[in-house]
Design an enzyme around this catalytic site. Structure first.
Site, PDB file in Angstrom:
ATOM      1  N   GLY A  70      14.457  18.260   0.644  1.00  0.00           N
ATOM      2  CA  GLY A  70      14.271  19.628   1.156  1.00  0.00           C
ATOM      3  C   GLY A  70      15.582  20.310   1.480  1.00  0.00           C
ATOM      4  CG  ASP A 116      12.677  14.143  -6.789  1.00  0.00           C
ATOM      5  OD1 ASP A 116      12.836  13.398  -5.807  1.00  0.00           O
ATOM      6  OD2 ASP A 116      12.638  15.396  -6.711  1.00  0.00           O
TER       7      ASP A 116
HETATM    8  P1  13P Z   1      13.929  21.569  -2.123  1.00  0.00           P
HETATM    9  O1  13P Z   1      13.107  22.020  -3.277  1.00  0.00           O
HETATM   10  O2  13P Z   1      13.437  22.083  -0.815  1.00  0.00           O
HETATM   11  O3  13P Z   1      15.390  21.815  -2.335  1.00  0.00           O
HETATM   12  O4  13P Z   1      13.740  19.966  -2.029  1.00  0.00           O
HETATM   13  C1  13P Z   1      14.211  19.183  -3.078  1.00  0.00           C
HETATM   14  C2  13P Z   1      13.689  17.795  -3.022  1.00  0.00           C
HETATM   15  O5  13P Z   1      13.506  17.215  -1.973  1.00  0.00           O
HETATM   16  C3  13P Z   1      13.436  17.114  -4.294  1.00  0.00           C
HETATM   17  O6  13P Z   1      12.969  15.835  -4.102  1.00  0.00           O
HETATM   18 ZN    ZN Z   2      11.808  15.694  -2.311  1.00  0.00          ZN
END
Ligand code: 13P
Ligand code: ZN
Length: 278
Positions: free
Chosen positions: A207, A83
């Site tokens: 998010g 990620d």
């Molecule tokens: P949140 O932390 O807001 O859940 O977002 C997760 C995310 O987009 C990880 O790439």
């Molecule tokens: Zn993210």
């Protein structure tokens, strides 16, 4: 890509069925177990994500081995995803250790630089049949101000970005932000639909924390196939443990994390159900 990456096949299948795959970030053995417990209970596939900060903490080899062994132990089909990576060396490392997909996050650069960086990763990842996610537009990072309409993805740039880079998954900015929201976000579902019409790849919503179930459902209806979910996992896990350790002198490490695992698993199961259309 010679044959289609299995994760992308699965995401396309989910999208066609009006569903999405939950992409849950794990941080340690306990949050990994909680996520897999939930996926097993819901009989669902899951994407296990590691951010560069988590890999810095655990090490790439340990994170990879842990995720694979735990998924096997729980009997869950789990995909391993890198990620928000910005560092090419880290991306190479994860490709070598057998991640299913990697995200190159060059969203802070202007369009042509973002294209260039994504293309370089696509070239090496596709040789190994590993999928690539990139971000077009800008989704505010943790601690940054919420999206205020600037940096939202346009259908034109999304389409052009795919044509130029051939990335497999596209993270788009439709008003979400990382972390908890200070004010209720205004998600632009019309924009999502317009992007969805011109992009034939799985779209990713970042998010996921702090959004309502209805917002998740509308995003999935609009064509989102992967929902990223992190902050609420950390928050639920650590706050449960803080409470259960308050005035408690238990030192058995096999016992103290159990309440955190339980509440986190419940949270993740609830999100999986939304992704499955329940
Ligand atoms: P949140 O932390 O807001 O859940 O977002 C997760 C995310 O987009 C990880 O790439
Ligand atoms: Zn993210």
């Amino acid at each position: 890509m010679k044959s289609m990456n299995k994760l992308i096949e699965s995401l396309n299948r989910h999208r066609k069925n009006g569903q999405a795959l939950l992409a849950a970030n794990f941080y340690n053995a306990e949050t990994l177990q909680a996520i897999l417990f939930a996926a097993k209970q819901e009989r669902s596939e899951i994407i296990l994500q590691t951010s560069p900060a988590t890999l810095n903490y655990l090490g790439v080899k340990l994170a990879t081995a842990m995720a694979r062994a735990a998924a096997d132990e729980y009997g869950v089909t789990a995909w391993l995803h890198l990620d928000h990576a910005t560092d090419t060396d880290l991306i190479h490392h994860c490709i070598e250790t057998g991640y299913d997909s990697v995200m190159i996050d060059a969203s802070e650069f202007e369009f042509t630089e973002n294209v260039q960086r994504a293309k370089e990763i696509v070239k090496i990842a596709h040789e190994k049949n590993i999928a690539v996610e990139a971000e077009i537009g800008y989704i505010p990072k943790l601690g940054q101000a919420g999206a205020n309409g600037t940096g939202l993805t346009t259908p034109e740039e999304a389409q052009s970005f795919i044509e130029r880079t051939n990335v497999d998954l596209l993270a788009i900015a439709i008003g979400t932000a990382h972390g908890f929201y200070k004010e209720k976000p205004a998600l632009d579902f019309e924009r999502l639909e317009a992007i969805s019409k011109v992009v034939d790849r799985p779209l990713v919503l970042h998010g996921g924390s702090g959004l309502s179930k209805d917002e998740w459902r509308m995003a999935i209806r609009g064509g989102i196939a992967k929902i990223n979910f992190a902050t609420e996992i950390k928050d639920t896990f650590i706050n449960t443990i803080k409470k259960s350790l308050n005035g408690n002198d238990e030192i058995d490490l096999r016992k103290v994390f159990l309440p955190g695992i339980r509440t986190t698993a419940r949270l993740v199961a609830e999100k999986i159900r939304v992704c499955s259309g329940n």
